[in-house]
Enzyme design. Structure first.
Site, mmCIF file in Angstrom:
data_model
loop_
_atom_site.group_PDB
_atom_site.id
_atom_site.type_symbol
_atom_site.label_atom_id
_atom_site.label_comp_id
_atom_site.label_asym_id
_atom_site.label_seq_id
_atom_site.Cartn_x
_atom_site.Cartn_y
_atom_site.Cartn_z
ATOM 1 C CG HIS A 1 41.624 36.951 42.086
ATOM 2 N ND1 HIS A 1 41.080 37.762 43.069
ATOM 3 C CD2 HIS A 1 41.380 37.575 40.910
ATOM 4 C CE1 HIS A 1 40.549 38.838 42.503
ATOM 5 N NE2 HIS A 1 40.709 38.752 41.190
ATOM 6 C CG HIS B 1 36.950 38.604 37.379
ATOM 7 N ND1 HIS B 1 37.046 37.627 38.330
ATOM 8 C CD2 HIS B 1 37.883 39.527 37.698
ATOM 9 C CE1 HIS B 1 37.994 37.951 39.198
ATOM 10 N NE2 HIS B 1 38.521 39.102 38.835
ATOM 11 C CD GLU C 1 42.388 43.447 33.518
ATOM 12 O OE1 GLU C 1 41.194 43.778 33.500
ATOM 13 O OE2 GLU C 1 43.149 43.656 34.477
ATOM 14 C CG ASP C 2 45.060 39.451 34.036
ATOM 15 O OD1 ASP C 2 45.399 40.533 33.549
ATOM 16 O OD2 ASP C 2 44.553 39.332 35.155
ATOM 17 C CG ASP D 1 30.468 48.490 69.744
ATOM 18 O OD1 ASP D 1 29.480 48.811 69.068
ATOM 19 O OD2 ASP D 1 30.868 47.316 69.867
HETATM 20 MN MN MN Z 1 40.354 40.192 39.476
#
Ligand code: MN
Length: 592
Positions: free
Chosen positions: A82, A106, A110-111, A288
């Site tokens: 990710h 990133h 947090e994790d 379109d």
């Molecule tokens: Mn993320």
């Protein structure tokens, strides 16, 4: 985290606080390996920034991989896929090395057990600020307020460094692309939340390259059937490519004939935009039109020469020409748009822009990172961030994160109109009134608004403004304006809250009334203020008061129970000080 990690974090792996070199040791096998997962990222990054430092990318990847080891995505993939994908999206946008490092890291704070302090020691303050900006508040501590507090924190961090928002958008894009492993209900919830704040934010920042992808992935999750239908339509258009090739060829010839040096490209619409036009026009089948972009080599004026060449070649469709060069959109998008009746009588859309307009249209606030050496004359930069700065202004006035989020949502959702005032072009939410405009010009101007003209005619302050209106605002300091006879003294009126549209106006009016009724101001203070106001007003008339007797008599005459109540009325502007003083002077000069 956005998408649940596996059990890694919950199992509480013992994580090293050992020096970086030690933590890196287990990854040395990656060095020089062809299967090195950072290779594609480095290659993409170097293609845009040839002298970029690949070492720090490897180093940050190694730390992230180590920290996330044992965690898995819902899809079953190792978690590190990710952050790597998020960094790849940032690299394709052309972001700088610092952004990619922060993107790789990133989710660590947090994790995982990686702390901001360690991050700061390993990668410095810039990366730390970026990672902190996208790190969520813990639901366990903040409960329901966590979401709103997180968005507010992110916006504040973005005010210092807009790269925070770019990482967040890339993060969401990858999460949205990997939602398939989740239940339809949670897919719809995440897609709706994305549409609510992040897509409009991306639009405001002018990053079309990212917004297109976000739009399409939202459509995929929210309207899977429509998405499938459009996908089928786009894949099965017999003769479409040939037709566009012919149109482009004829456009090139027409431009050459007029000596306009330009590149002509086929510009396919993204699925979401086809869907929107289909729904808006009530069409039974996906609607379109073929579309080309003309990117001129020369200055802005060449765009109009190119327009002449195109309109000379094919008849323009009335009412379809838009000049976003003279009047840029609120995200500073600039281009000429026209629709012509092309070969075989089919309608064709044409976009005309300069090279620099094209870059800005694609990359918005990211343009300066992608083209650091480009001519900065027409780069968005600070102008594009004015909106963000204004959001931060009202952030300071709001203590409640929920209210802040509601205002942000409202501000983002509104359509915009452009009006003209004081020779300036001003963007306002649609449905705005002269009061909204006055507060946009300045809070003082807003507070003191007395009257307004729209296109030269006096109009009620609650009138809705329209695109292109020329508006003039009159305040007390603009000279004697007699508009509303018997009007209350200056200062905003509570009833304005019933019709103002912009967050700026609402916040300023509320601020005015909450200051006035702030618990810090006691009745005694108001009495003192009222007395001082009358004293000052008297001095304007070169008068003073020797005793309070005339004041008490006036209070009685005006029907107040006592002098104090009248003084409070003056402070609260229910009673005009000039009116009091006039009557006071009359009373003293002509005592009956
Ligand atoms: Mn993320």
């Amino acid at each position: 985290m956005d998408v649940d990690a596996g059990h890694g974090a919950a199992l509480g792996r013992a994580l090293p606080t050992a020096p970086l070199t030690q933590r890196l040791r287990s990854f040395l096998s990656f060095q020089g390996n062809d299967d090195d997962p950072v290779t594609t990222l480095t290659r993409t990054h170097r293609a845009i920034h040839p002298s970029a430092d690949a070492g720090v990318l490897r180093r940050s990847y190694a730390v992230a991989e180590n920290m996330h080891r044992g965690q898995f995505r819902k899809s079953g993939d190792p978690y590190i896929t990710h952050p790597l994908a998020v960094a790849q999206i940032c690299a394709e946008l052309g972001m700088d090395t610092t952004t990619l490092v922060a993107a790789l890291l990133h989710d660590t704070v947090e994790d995982t057990s990686y702390t901001l302090e360690t991050l700061h020691g390993d990668f410095g303050p810039e990366v730390t600020h970026l990672v902190d900006g996208v790190t969520k508040f813990d639901k366990a501590f903040y409960g329901k307020a966590a979401e709103a507090e997180t968005i507010r924190k992110m916006i504040i961090a973005a005010g210092k460094d807009v790269r925070v928002l770019i990482i967040k958008l890339a993060d969401r894009l990858h999460n949205m692309r990997t939602l398939d492993a989740r239940s339809p209900a949670s897919r719809a919830r995440i897609a709706t939340a994305t549409l609510d704040v992040l897509v409009p934010l991306c639009d405001r920042l002018g990053i079309q390259a990212l917004k297109r992808d976000l739009d399409d992935v939202v459509l995929y999750h929210l309207e899977p059937d429509s998405y499938q239908r459009i996908d089928e339509h786009v894949r099965n258009r017999p003769g479409w490519d040939e037709y566009l090739a012919a149109v482009s060829g004829q456009a090139r010839t027409a431009l050459r004939r007029q000596r306009v040096s330009a590149e002509v490209r086929v510009r396919p619409r993204h699925y979401y935009s086809i869907w929107k036009d289909t729904v808006a026009g009530g069409h039974a089948v996906p609607f379109d039109l073929p579309r080309i972009a003309v990117i001129v080599d020369g200055p802005e004026t060449d765009c109009y020469a190119a327009l002449g060449a195109i309109h000379g070649q094919w008849r323009p469709v009335a009412g379809r020409f838009k000049d976003f060069i003279a009047s840029p959109k609120n995200n500073l998008y600039r281009s000429l748009h026209t629709t012509v009746t092309g070969p075989e009588g089919r309608l064709v859309e044409v976009l005309i822009r300069t090279v620099s307009m094209h870059r800005c249209a694609e990359y918005g606030v990211a343009t300066g990172y992608r083209y650091p050496k480009a001519d900065t004359e027409s780069l968005p930069g600070t102008d594009q961030l004015t909106w963000l700065k204004r959001v931060l202004d009202w952030e300071q006035d709001t203590t409640d994160a929920g209210q802040f989020l509601a205002s942000l949502r409202c501000d983002l959702a509104e359509g915009q109109i452009t009006v003209f005032a004081k020779g300036r072009m001003i963007e306002l939410p649609s449905g705005s009134t002269p009061v909204d405009l006055a507060y946009e010009l300045s809070p003082d101007k807003g507070d003191q608004t007395l009257a307004a003209t729209i296109n030269g005619r006096l109009a009620p302050l609650s009138s809705q403004l329209h695109d292109g209106d020329v508006v003039e605002i009159f305040t007390e300091t603009d000279g004697p304006v007699q508009v509303e006879p018997g009007a209350a003294p200056r200062g905003p009126r509570k009833e304005w809250l019933g019709f103002v549209k912009s967050t700026q106006a609402q916040m300023q009016i509320n601020r005015y009334f909450s200051e006035e009724n702030a618990p810090g101001i006691s009745i005694a203070d108001k009495v003192r203020l009222g007395r001082a106001t009358i004293g000052l007003t008297l001095r304007k008339h070169d008068r003073g008061l020797a005793s309070e007797v005339p004041l008490r008599r006036l209070a009685e005459e005006l029907g107040y129970p006592d002098l104090e109540t009248m003084l409070v009325a003056v402070t609260e502007r229910n009673l005009e000080p000039d009116q009091v003083v006039e009557q006071l002077i009359a009373l003293v000069d002509h005592p009956d």
